[in-house]
Write an enzyme that holds these catalytic residues in place. Structure first.
Site, mmCIF file in Angstrom:
data_model
loop_
_atom_site.group_PDB
_atom_site.id
_atom_site.type_symbol
_atom_site.label_atom_id
_atom_site.label_comp_id
_atom_site.label_asym_id
_atom_site.label_seq_id
_atom_site.Cartn_x
_atom_site.Cartn_y
_atom_site.Cartn_z
ATOM 1 N N PRO A 89 58.193 37.793 84.733
ATOM 2 C CA PRO A 89 59.531 38.395 84.788
ATOM 3 C C PRO A 89 59.488 39.837 85.320
ATOM 4 O O PRO A 89 60.511 40.345 85.759
ATOM 5 C CB PRO A 89 60.005 38.377 83.326
ATOM 6 C CG PRO A 89 59.141 37.364 82.634
ATOM 7 C CD PRO A 89 57.826 37.379 83.360
ATOM 8 N N GLU A 116 54.268 35.904 75.685
ATOM 9 C CA GLU A 116 54.893 37.210 75.920
ATOM 10 C C GLU A 116 54.315 37.896 77.159
ATOM 11 O O GLU A 116 54.833 38.898 77.618
ATOM 12 C CB GLU A 116 54.752 38.110 74.693
ATOM 13 C CG GLU A 116 55.652 37.683 73.545
ATOM 14 C CD GLU A 116 57.110 37.477 73.961
ATOM 15 O OE1 GLU A 116 57.731 38.453 74.398
ATOM 16 O OE2 GLU A 116 57.617 36.351 73.860
ATOM 17 N N ARG A 153 56.881 24.273 102.752
ATOM 18 C CA ARG A 153 57.719 23.634 103.790
ATOM 19 C C ARG A 153 57.827 24.464 105.059
ATOM 20 O O ARG A 153 58.324 23.991 106.074
ATOM 21 C CB ARG A 153 59.063 23.212 103.243
ATOM 22 C CG ARG A 153 59.927 24.282 102.660
ATOM 23 C CD ARG A 153 61.072 23.675 101.860
ATOM 24 N NE ARG A 153 61.863 22.734 102.645
ATOM 25 C CZ ARG A 153 62.625 23.070 103.684
ATOM 26 N NH1 ARG A 153 62.705 24.346 104.027
ATOM 27 N NH2 ARG A 153 63.300 22.176 104.352
ATOM 28 N N ASP A 168 67.493 25.915 108.863
ATOM 29 C CA ASP A 168 67.771 26.131 107.459
ATOM 30 C C ASP A 168 68.714 27.291 107.211
ATOM 31 O O ASP A 168 68.585 28.347 107.795
ATOM 32 C CB ASP A 168 66.454 26.419 106.736
ATOM 33 C CG ASP A 168 66.327 25.491 105.576
ATOM 34 O OD1 ASP A 168 67.359 25.233 104.968
ATOM 35 O OD2 ASP A 168 65.219 25.029 105.317
HETATM 36 C C1 9D3 Z 1 61.279 39.935 80.210
HETATM 37 C C2 9D3 Z 1 61.302 38.975 79.098
HETATM 38 N N1 9D3 Z 1 60.259 39.272 78.077
HETATM 39 C C3 9D3 Z 1 60.865 40.202 77.086
HETATM 40 C C4 9D3 Z 1 60.097 40.385 75.866
HETATM 41 C C5 9D3 Z 1 59.787 38.071 77.403
HETATM 42 C C6 9D3 Z 1 59.386 36.962 78.295
HETATM 43 C C7 9D3 Z 1 60.294 35.976 78.637
HETATM 44 C C8 9D3 Z 1 59.913 34.882 79.416
HETATM 45 C C9 9D3 Z 1 58.091 36.868 78.761
HETATM 46 C C10 9D3 Z 1 57.718 35.786 79.541
HETATM 47 C C11 9D3 Z 1 58.622 34.804 79.865
HETATM 48 C C12 9D3 Z 1 58.208 33.641 80.647
HETATM 49 N N2 9D3 Z 1 58.705 33.702 82.035
HETATM 50 C C13 9D3 Z 1 57.884 33.710 83.071
HETATM 51 O O1 9D3 Z 1 56.692 33.626 82.873
HETATM 52 C C14 9D3 Z 1 58.411 33.841 84.409
HETATM 53 C C15 9D3 Z 1 59.741 33.967 84.901
HETATM 54 C C16 9D3 Z 1 61.016 33.973 84.261
HETATM 55 O O2 9D3 Z 1 61.173 33.876 83.022
HETATM 56 N N3 9D3 Z 1 62.130 34.119 85.032
HETATM 57 C C17 9D3 Z 1 62.064 34.225 86.391
HETATM 58 N N4 9D3 Z 1 60.914 34.225 87.039
HETATM 59 C C18 9D3 Z 1 59.770 34.082 86.285
HETATM 60 S S1 9D3 Z 1 58.233 34.070 86.927
HETATM 61 C C19 9D3 Z 1 57.515 33.895 85.458
#
Ligand code: 9D3
Length: 265
Positions: A89, A116, A153, A168
């Site tokens: 994230p 996390e 792709r 596309d």
């Molecule tokens: C920013 C959120 N974090 C706050 C404590 C917790 C958290 C949430 C979700 C930590 C890891 C995750 C898992 N998500 C991913 O690994 C992830 C992800 C996503 O949740 N949304 C968009 N793209 C991606 S790429 C990897």
């Protein structure tokens, strides 16, 4: 093109990759994808991949050693990768432009984050960190699939019809025009919510290819203007498209001046 995907849920990746266009490209050898179970790179009896965070707090963190061992094994077996991508994230946004850039690389490793997060020291070996958008998922497996699908792709030979890749919507910067197939009229008497017959637009049945091309351009532009005006800034429009866009914008402004909302059609 070679991909290695490191995950604690290999089954989440394997089935989707075996289907459709990517599945066929893998069968043919155009793509070479290996899915690696992170637990195979642990050294303890219980194959533990996570641990509590130093400093306390909720949740678990992916341990660094199994990830380093997985990256070492990939390099020993397949050579030094062109990129090591961590899905997270905190990553920069994955876009079509990023997909295009990555499609020019020979070998990409995708590390799927979970829990996390991952131990910060893993970033020593990571060349980029990517997020697929602003919503909370439970891990990086679906993002890794999204990334590999969008990148693969664009690799020559993966999609049978390269013209469809070139056309596309996102590579052209516009949304798609509406598509129809047979029958030309649905269930005689059937009507939509506004009472219109569910008929294919006459122009598409006309055989007038110049008119069809122009209608499609107008529809694509009108939809883009209504739904994703942000895309128009970066769109590569030909002279005819620029003219149609100006007409649509003028129409919208005069509709607003008459106190009406701009329409999608
Ligand atoms: C920013 C959120 N974090 C706050 C404590 C917790 C958290 C949430 C979700 C930590 C890891 C995750 C898992 N998500 C991913 O690994 C992830 C992800 C996503 O949740 N949304 C968009 N793209 C991606 S790429 C990897």
């Amino acid at each position: 093109m070679k991909f290695d995907i490191v995950t604690i849920f290999p089954a989440m990746i394997e089935r989707p990759l075996a289907e459709g266009i990517l599945g066929r490209a893998i069968e043919r050898g155009t793509l070479d994808v290996k899915v690696r179970d992170l637990r195979d790179f642990t050294t303890d009896r219980h194959r533990v991949v996570d641990d509590v965070p130093y400093g306390g707090g909720p949740g678990m963190v992916l341990k660094p050693s199994p990830i380093f061992a997985a990256l070492d094994a990939i390099e020993a077996e397949r050579g030094r990768p062109s990129a090591v991508i961590l899905t997270s994230p905190q990553g920069t946004r994955f876009t079509q432009a990023e997909a295009r850039r990555l499609s020019g690389l020979a070998h990409v490793v995708l590390l799927c984050g979970r829990y996390e997060g991952v131990d910060e020291r893993v970033r020593e070996r990571v060349t980029e960190e990517l997020s697929i958008g602003d919503y909370v998922l439970s891990g990086g497996e679906l993002p890794a699939l999204v990334i590999i699908d969008a990148v693969a792709r664009l690799v020559p030979g993966v999609v049978g019809d390269q013209q469809s890749v070139a056309d596309d919507s996102f590579s052209r910067g516009l949304l798609d025009f509406p598509q129809f197939t047979r029958p030309a009229e649905l269930a005689p008497g059937a009507a939509d919510a506004e009472g219109r017959a569910l008929k294919v637009p006459d122009v598409l049945l006309s055989g007038n290819h110049a008119a069809i091309r122009r209608w499609r351009k107008r529809e694509a532009l009108s939809r883009t203007l209504a739904r994703r005006p942000d895309l128009l800034d970066g769109a590569a429009l030909d002279d005819e498209e620029q003219e149609i866009l100006r007409e649509l914008q003028d129409g919208r402004i005069s509709a607003l001046q008459k106190g009406k909302a701009g329409s999608d059609a």
